[in-house]
Design a protein around this motif. Sequence first.
Motif, PDB file in Angstrom:
ATOM      1  N   ARG A 189      17.402  21.106 -39.309  1.00 21.06           N
ATOM      2  CA  ARG A 189      16.192  21.839 -38.918  1.00 21.06           C
ATOM      3  C   ARG A 189      15.238  21.901 -40.107  1.00 21.06           C
ATOM      4  NH1 ARG A 189      19.492  27.247 -37.698  1.00 21.06           N
ATOM      5  NH2 ARG A 189      20.627  25.601 -36.636  1.00 21.06           N
ATOM      6  N   PRO A 190      13.952  22.027 -39.836  1.00 24.20           N
ATOM      7  CA  PRO A 190      12.972  22.082 -40.932  1.00 24.20           C
ATOM      8  C   PRO A 190      13.353  23.156 -41.936  1.00 24.20           C
ATOM      9  CG  PRO A 190      11.827  21.861 -38.832  1.00 24.20           C
ATOM     10  CD  PRO A 190      13.293  22.065 -38.517  1.00 24.20           C
ATOM     11  N   ASP A 192      15.819  22.657 -44.158  1.00 21.95           N
ATOM     12  CA  ASP A 192      17.130  22.288 -44.696  1.00 21.95           C
ATOM     13  C   ASP A 192      16.978  21.499 -45.999  1.00 21.95           C
ATOM     14  OD1 ASP A 192      18.528  23.470 -42.659  1.00 21.95           O
ATOM     15  OD2 ASP A 192      19.228  21.607 -41.734  1.00 21.95           O
ATOM     16  N   ALA A 260      17.542  12.267 -38.379  1.00 22.64           N
ATOM     17  CA  ALA A 260      16.173  12.639 -38.010  1.00 22.64           C
ATOM     18  C   ALA A 260      15.956  12.454 -36.508  1.00 22.64           C
ATOM     19  CB  ALA A 260      15.176  11.795 -38.805  1.00 22.64           C
ATOM     20  N   SER A 263      18.046  15.042 -34.349  1.00 23.58           N
ATOM     21  CA  SER A 263      17.595  16.442 -34.451  1.00 23.58           C
ATOM     22  C   SER A 263      16.128  16.602 -34.106  1.00 23.58           C
ATOM     23  CB  SER A 263      17.833  16.951 -35.877  1.00 23.58           C
ATOM     24  OG  SER A 263      17.072  16.184 -36.794  1.00 23.58           O
ATOM     25  N   THR A 265      13.738  16.213 -36.194  1.00 25.30           N
ATOM     26  CA  THR A 265      13.029  16.727 -37.369  1.00 25.30           C
ATOM     27  C   THR A 265      12.623  15.556 -38.263  1.00 25.30           C
ATOM     28  OG1 THR A 265      15.041  16.917 -38.673  1.00 25.30           O
ATOM     29  CG2 THR A 265      14.409  18.850 -37.377  1.00 25.30           C
ATOM     30  N   GLY A 266      11.724  15.833 -39.202  1.00 22.91           N
ATOM     31  CA  GLY A 266      11.376  14.823 -40.192  1.00 22.91           C
ATOM     32  C   GLY A 266      12.218  15.014 -41.440  1.00 22.91           C
ATOM     33  N   CYS A 331      14.207  18.722 -45.043  1.00 24.70           N
ATOM     34  CA  CYS A 331      13.826  18.531 -43.655  1.00 24.70           C
ATOM     35  C   CYS A 331      12.456  19.177 -43.443  1.00 24.70           C
ATOM     36  CB  CYS A 331      14.848  19.253 -42.780  1.00 24.70           C
ATOM     37  SG  CYS A 331      15.661  18.233 -41.612  1.00 24.70           S
ATOM     38  N   GLU A 333       8.743  19.725 -40.743  1.00 19.93           N
ATOM     39  CA  GLU A 333       8.256  19.711 -39.367  1.00 19.93           C
ATOM     40  C   GLU A 333       7.374  18.501 -39.099  1.00 19.93           C
ATOM     41  OE1 GLU A 333       6.624  23.365 -37.968  1.00 19.93           O
ATOM     42  OE2 GLU A 333       8.330  24.553 -38.686  1.00 19.93           O
ATOM     43  N   ASP A 334       6.784  17.958 -40.188  1.00 23.00           N
ATOM     44  CA  ASP A 334       5.937  16.765 -40.026  1.00 23.00           C
ATOM     45  C   ASP A 334       6.779  15.578 -39.564  1.00 23.00           C
ATOM     46  OD1 ASP A 334       3.876  18.249 -40.927  1.00 23.00           O
ATOM     47  OD2 ASP A 334       3.917  17.451 -42.991  1.00 23.00           O
ATOM     48  N   PRO A 336       8.241  14.186 -36.925  1.00 18.93           N
ATOM     49  CA  PRO A 336       9.579  14.374 -36.352  1.00 18.93           C
ATOM     50  C   PRO A 336      10.271  13.048 -36.041  1.00 18.93           C
ATOM     51  CG  PRO A 336       7.860  15.091 -34.816  1.00 18.93           C
ATOM     52  CD  PRO A 336       7.190  14.845 -36.130  1.00 18.93           C
TER      53      PRO A 336
END
Lengths: 363, 363
Positions: A189-190, A192, A260, A263, A265-266, A331, A333-334, A336
């Motif tokens: 998750r963002p 991490d 990535a 999940s 996420t980026g 990790c 949010e950008d 994903p």
Amino acid sequence: MADLATVAAEATATAVDPANWTCPAPLRDQPVVVMGHGGGGALSAELIDQVFAPAYGNPTLAALTDSAVLDLGGARVAFSTDSYVVRPLFFPGGSLGDLAVNGTVNDLAMSGARPAYLSAAFVLEEGVELAVVERIAHAVGAAARAADVIIATGDTKVVESGHGDGVYVTTAGVGLVPDGVDIRPQRARPGDAVIVSGPIGLHGVAIMSVREGLEFGIEIASDTAPLAGLVADMLAVTRDIHVLRDPTRGGLGTSLNEIARASGTGVRLRERAIPVPDEVVNACGFLGLDPLYVANEGRLVAFVPPQEAEAVLAAMRAHPQGGGAVLVGECVEDHPGMVVVATALGGTRVVDLPLGEQLPRIC
Amino acid sequence: MADLATVAAEATATAVDPANWTCPAPLRDQPVVVMGHGGGGALSAELIDQVFAPAYGNPTLAALTDSAVLDLGGARVAFSTDSYVVRPLFFPGGSLGDLAVNGTVNDLAMSGARPAYLSAAFVLEEGVELAVVERIAHAVGAAARAADVIIATGDTKVVESGHGDGVYVTTAGVGLVPDGVDIRPQRARPGDAVIVSGPIGLHGVAIMSVREGLEFGIEIASDTAPLAGLVADMLAVTRDIHVLRDPTRGGLGTSLNEIARASGTGVRLRERAIPVPDEVVNACGFLGLDPLYVANEGRLVAFVPPQEAEAVLAAMRAHPQGGGAVLVGECVEDHPGMVVVATALGGTRVVDLPLGEQLPRIC
């Protein structure tokens, strides 16, 4: 998939007629298996998504983690398998026997399990020296003792000369997952912290050095090692580790892409932080390889909550297999599902999922 | 074994020099692997006794049953593996995919376990048609559904053309052993009734018929089938079943020898009672094979206390996989460790352990 189901239902003793079969797109429009299908990259993923998952049709496999976590009589049991076809059989730092044990031990450990029992099935090629079989068997036994697992059951088959390559070994393993542990790629998750346990690229370069008869001035040994002890020490800090993965086939770049994507996420890496030994940099430059995609056999990447990162790093550095542990990124949010590297020059580049492994039969 | 330990300890990246290696006697004085080492007979047993057991050095493997029964978090878990290299991949009655599931399901069932989860690891040869891989995968999926097990995890490797034979599959499996069940070859004792679940020899003859392009007037189909349901029905009669074995490689004769040797009891068969179909008799006569050593894939032999024999037989005959179940002999105090047949002419002959399998790559 109706056509494919029909093909399977009509399985008979007659030979397959490729002319009357439609390949499920894309599979890169190949009607036959290519080396890349075994490389752990995009081609392998397509084979799973388009061939194996529809054929098996069950939710457990769909998790696509290194090992499945099952309920067996109330116990949470991790279960994993891998076939080992590495060439050559012996290389600096280890052998096929070491990989066959450590690889499956590590796949179990990547779900947080304490590995307990392994199976070992040998496919021998007629004509291979019994001394070679014995060296591999002793390597299996020694690696099992070092990893504190028991080889509980096995099998041996022999195929004619020209239908094998000396020794192939398939191991499967089972282990117990401690209460409260839920480690899988979907949990990234963002925020991490992304931690790598030590220098990358050594296994792949070690294999290449002997396979191609190359000398790099210094002998580079495979990093093959069991990681369950390291994972146990990390879990002693916090059971809330989100993701663990051992970046074998396809290297760190492939593992991070899988996490990535799973999940959503980026992942953002700092290029300067990635621990690539000088000898790996030099060898990769010579061979035209990207160290991010070179196989490792004794390393893990961990995604942990940021507030736990320092304590986990300290525990890792206190363990023999984690002495070189470093924070390599986080990790975000950008972007994903994508992995990007912030380069030393201030730019960014995308680390994509490769089609296959750069070096076939690396494990 | 000091020399062998030294060999293993000195495992390096250099090639093995057979000239400087002493083969552990007897291994039939072969310095190399021969097809018979994979045949499940005396050569396979020597390989286990002289190479694998010393290398692994643990008591669990030493039981040498079809599957190991382990303690995992308080659960009694059966664990088994087999590699499948049958040639051809498709044959009357089934395919390599069916064998890969049913074979491991049956190995688990032979310890009385209820099979639950399987792994499936594919070693593919470069250039094999994806349609063939897909047919095998679908056969694996269908056989798993029929046996009520889940393919929980898997792996795919690819080897270069000329280092495989289309598709090899290694499965491993886990299942729960019910309380009070203790089924293993060591438990055979004088007086036990020896029961076979149905006609023998069909799998081996089916493989030979397609491999050699033979026609026997009538198509003979492999008996491949899952046996866990049959075993569950037998255990519903009594949990005191002593031994179960599926006589695959090496056939009924080999399995009975293994049980006689493990338990130190004698086995006496009545030749007329052994269920050999006419078409197997005819094919074996033509091919010069002994039906007692021809492989089966959907049969079991059971050793049960004499007072339970009638009830167990009745339960078997009520199950689709046991319709042809018959009493073929008994365990005796005479000739411990040996299997003899009382012939139709009133004489007796010894059924010995063969060196290897009559038909290589039968499973």
